[in-house]
Motif scaffolding. Structure first.
Motif, PDB file in Angstrom:
ATOM      1  N   ASN A   4       0.732  -1.226  -0.312  1.00 50.03           N
ATOM      2  CA  ASN A   4       0.384   0.305   0.222  1.00 50.03           C
ATOM      3  C   ASN A   4       0.981   1.002  -0.384  1.00 50.03           C
ATOM      4  N   TYR A   5       1.648   1.783  -1.007  1.00 54.15           N
ATOM      5  CA  TYR A   5       2.207   3.028  -1.297  1.00 54.15           C
ATOM      6  C   TYR A   5       1.529   4.156  -1.352  1.00 54.15           C
ATOM      7  N   ILE A   6       2.270   5.384  -0.599  1.00 53.57           N
ATOM      8  CA  ILE A   6       1.951   6.346  -1.184  1.00 53.57           C
ATOM      9  C   ILE A   6       2.137   7.732  -2.099  1.00 53.57           C
ATOM     10  N   GLY A   7       3.080   6.714  -2.453  1.00 54.48           N
ATOM     11  CA  GLY A   7       3.321   7.286  -3.935  1.00 54.48           C
ATOM     12  C   GLY A   7       4.133   6.192  -5.073  1.00 54.48           C
ATOM     13  N   ASP A   8       4.058   6.829  -6.393  1.00 56.08           N
ATOM     14  CA  ASP A   8       4.539   6.051  -7.401  1.00 56.08           C
ATOM     15  C   ASP A   8       6.432   6.254  -7.095  1.00 56.08           C
ATOM     16  N   HIS A   9       6.651   7.399  -7.001  1.00 55.52           N
ATOM     17  CA  HIS A   9       8.202   7.428  -6.923  1.00 55.52           C
ATOM     18  C   HIS A   9       8.707   8.865  -5.781  1.00 55.52           C
ATOM     19  N   ALA A  10       9.635   8.243  -5.147  1.00 55.96           N
ATOM     20  CA  ALA A  10      10.379   9.551  -4.316  1.00 55.96           C
ATOM     21  C   ALA A  10      12.071   9.592  -4.722  1.00 55.96           C
ATOM     22  N   LEU A  11      11.574  10.874  -4.205  1.00 59.79           N
ATOM     23  CA  LEU A  11      13.742  11.389  -5.032  1.00 59.79           C
ATOM     24  C   LEU A  11      14.435  12.069  -3.909  1.00 59.79           C
ATOM     25  N   VAL A  12      15.319  11.636  -3.312  1.00 61.65           N
ATOM     26  CA  VAL A  12      16.399  12.445  -1.908  1.00 61.65           C
ATOM     27  C   VAL A  12      17.370  13.008  -2.586  1.00 61.65           C
ATOM     28  N   MET A  13      18.111  14.230  -2.531  1.00 60.10           N
ATOM     29  CA  MET A  13      19.073  14.589  -2.900  1.00 60.10           C
ATOM     30  C   MET A  13      19.919  14.589  -2.034  1.00 60.10           C
ATOM     31  N   GLY A  14      21.124  13.640  -2.144  1.00 60.61           N
ATOM     32  CA  GLY A  14      22.370  13.604  -1.253  1.00 60.61           C
ATOM     33  C   GLY A  14      22.242  12.176  -0.345  1.00 60.61           C
ATOM     34  N   ARG A  24      16.440   4.757   3.008  1.00 57.93           N
ATOM     35  CA  ARG A  24      15.727   3.516   3.731  1.00 57.93           C
ATOM     36  C   ARG A  24      14.133   3.929   3.487  1.00 57.93           C
ATOM     37  N   ILE A  25      13.891   4.370   4.937  1.00 57.16           N
ATOM     38  CA  ILE A  25      12.591   4.963   5.059  1.00 57.16           C
ATOM     39  C   ILE A  25      11.616   5.089   3.211  1.00 57.16           C
ATOM     40  N   LEU A  26      11.861   5.718   3.194  1.00 56.65           N
ATOM     41  CA  LEU A  26      10.731   5.798   1.831  1.00 56.65           C
ATOM     42  C   LEU A  26      10.517   4.643   1.275  1.00 56.65           C
ATOM     43  N   ALA A  27      11.642   4.149   0.927  1.00 55.69           N
ATOM     44  CA  ALA A  27      11.540   2.770   0.090  1.00 55.69           C
ATOM     45  C   ALA A  27      10.421   1.919   1.556  1.00 55.69           C
ATOM     46  N   ASP A  28       9.842   2.049   2.580  1.00 53.72           N
ATOM     47  CA  ASP A  28       8.766   0.610   2.364  1.00 53.72           C
ATOM     48  C   ASP A  28       7.369   1.848   1.936  1.00 53.72           C
ATOM     49  N   HIS A  29       7.471   3.299   1.648  1.00 54.06           N
ATOM     50  CA  HIS A  29       6.141   3.817   1.477  1.00 54.06           C
ATOM     51  C   HIS A  29       5.800   4.234  -0.425  1.00 54.06           C
ATOM     52  N   PHE A  30       6.967   3.911  -0.758  1.00 56.05           N
ATOM     53  CA  PHE A  30       7.005   4.206  -2.182  1.00 56.05           C
ATOM     54  C   PHE A  30       7.193   3.273  -3.128  1.00 56.05           C
ATOM     55  N   ALA A  31       7.052   2.990  -4.368  1.00 60.77           N
ATOM     56  CA  ALA A  31       7.598   1.810  -5.357  1.00 60.77           C
ATOM     57  C   ALA A  31       8.798   2.609  -5.869  1.00 60.77           C
ATOM     58  N   ARG A  32       9.556   2.977  -5.725  1.00 63.65           N
ATOM     59  CA  ARG A  32      10.634   3.623  -6.452  1.00 63.65           C
ATOM     60  C   ARG A  32      11.396   4.538  -5.374  1.00 63.65           C
ATOM     61  N   VAL A  33      12.567   4.329  -5.077  1.00 69.01           N
ATOM     62  CA  VAL A  33      13.421   5.586  -4.273  1.00 69.01           C
ATOM     63  C   VAL A  33      14.398   5.740  -4.949  1.00 69.01           C
ATOM     64  N   THR A  34      14.464   7.010  -5.998  1.00 65.68           N
ATOM     65  CA  THR A  34      16.130   7.492  -6.214  1.00 65.68           C
ATOM     66  C   THR A  34      16.639   8.551  -5.757  1.00 65.68           C
TER      67      THR A  34
END
Length: 55
Positions: A4-14, A24-34
């Motif tokens: 049950n993701y809250i979004g398709d893609h999250a972007l982390v700068m740095g 790592r935390i966002l990976a539990d909530h988004f289908a893909r993390v860059t």
């Protein structure tokens, strides 16, 4: 892992410790993390010359 993701893609700068932890935390909530980092990660652990280390 939840599907049950809250979004398709999250972007982390740095790629600092905070950025890696955030990705790592966002990976539990988004289908893909860059994770975008301007520097190249070393092959082996080493001190970063850009960070001030206490004596």
């Amino acid at each position: 892992m939840s599907s049950n993701y809250i979004g398709d893609h999250a972007l982390v700068m740095g790629g600092s410790m905070a950025g890696l932890f955030t990705a790592r935390i966002l990976a539990d909530h988004f289908a893909r993390v860059t994770l975008v980092e301007r520097d190249q990660f070393p092959e082996q652990p080493q001190l970063c010359p850009l960070v001030a280390h206490s004596p």
